[in-house]
Scaffold this active site. Sequence first.
Site, mmCIF file in Angstrom:
data_model
loop_
_atom_site.group_PDB
_atom_site.id
_atom_site.type_symbol
_atom_site.label_atom_id
_atom_site.label_comp_id
_atom_site.label_asym_id
_atom_site.label_seq_id
_atom_site.Cartn_x
_atom_site.Cartn_y
_atom_site.Cartn_z
ATOM 1 N N GLY A 154 40.057 38.052 39.764
ATOM 2 C CA GLY A 154 41.284 37.720 39.058
ATOM 3 C C GLY A 154 40.945 37.290 37.642
ATOM 4 C CG ASN A 155 41.491 39.181 35.042
ATOM 5 O OD1 ASN A 155 42.627 39.558 34.805
ATOM 6 N ND2 ASN A 155 40.620 39.918 35.729
ATOM 7 C CB SER B 133 38.945 39.544 31.955
ATOM 8 O OG SER B 133 39.602 40.355 32.903
ATOM 9 C CD GLU C 208 41.749 44.946 35.881
ATOM 10 O OE1 GLU C 208 42.212 45.707 35.007
ATOM 11 O OE2 GLU C 208 41.393 45.345 37.002
ATOM 12 C CG HIS D 246 44.665 40.373 37.778
ATOM 13 N ND1 HIS D 246 45.369 40.986 38.796
ATOM 14 C CD2 HIS D 246 43.403 40.855 37.869
ATOM 15 C CE1 HIS D 246 44.558 41.796 39.457
ATOM 16 N NE2 HIS D 246 43.365 41.732 38.923
ATOM 17 C CG HIS E 281 43.578 45.435 42.016
ATOM 18 N ND1 HIS E 281 43.221 46.173 40.924
ATOM 19 C CD2 HIS E 281 43.132 44.174 41.757
ATOM 20 C CE1 HIS E 281 42.551 45.407 40.060
ATOM 21 N NE2 HIS E 281 42.502 44.187 40.543
HETATM 22 ZN ZN LIG Z 1 41.617 42.498 39.798
#
Ligand SMILES: [Zn+2]
Length: 223
Positions: free
Chosen positions: A34-35, A78, A80, A98, A160
């Site tokens: 996550g981020n 990250s 993402e 996220h 995801h």
């Molecule tokens: Zn992810």
Amino acid sequence: MDRGDSDELQAARTQLVSYSARLLADGLAIGSAGNMSVRAGDLVAITPSGIGYDQMRPEDVCVIALDGTELDSSETPSSETPMHLAIYAATKATAVVHTHSPEVIALSASRPELPAIHYAITGLGGPVRVAPYRTFGSAGLAAAAVDALDGRSAVILRNHGAVTYGRNLAQAYDRALLLEWLARTYRMALSYGEPATLSAAELDEVTAETRRRRYGERRSVRP
Ligand SMILES: [Zn+2]
């Protein structure tokens, strides 16, 4: 830690570290999965890749421009980052969260959306879509997330996780918690059979009522 940051950026670094610890404690992610990011004007502070949330320090937070240029990156931003930047470009978000939270991931593997079985889902804009699967970190995932966010402040990413945004990190994070709670509640409801859901008209009425009450609160505090 003074890197010429504005007060806003320094606050964002500190906030990202404290919310990262909450992400673990609340079970919304494990390890460094996550981020999160916070926008400060034309800059974005974003959690680094590959540092466990329990070890992250404010100086590890990366700073990038809205076009993705890395400005302060002793760490790697990250993976993402493209998805975060695409959401800032497409919405009025000031913070993006996220998660890899288990209830939404379980739902994403078997349902096309999280339906409205509780009116609190209006806080996310309505039933939450599940975006098609794309490889993590890809431009394709960023585009799929933005598409599915249309009119919503939350999206579930198939196989995801989930993404929420808000006008600040506290709101984006609260929405991530709400989304996980709604997914869990839906799973519980499914154990009784096919649950009843709220219609678009019923949800519109909730949104209107929420607005009326907010307006009433503002009126009542006027001198
Ligand atoms: Zn992810």
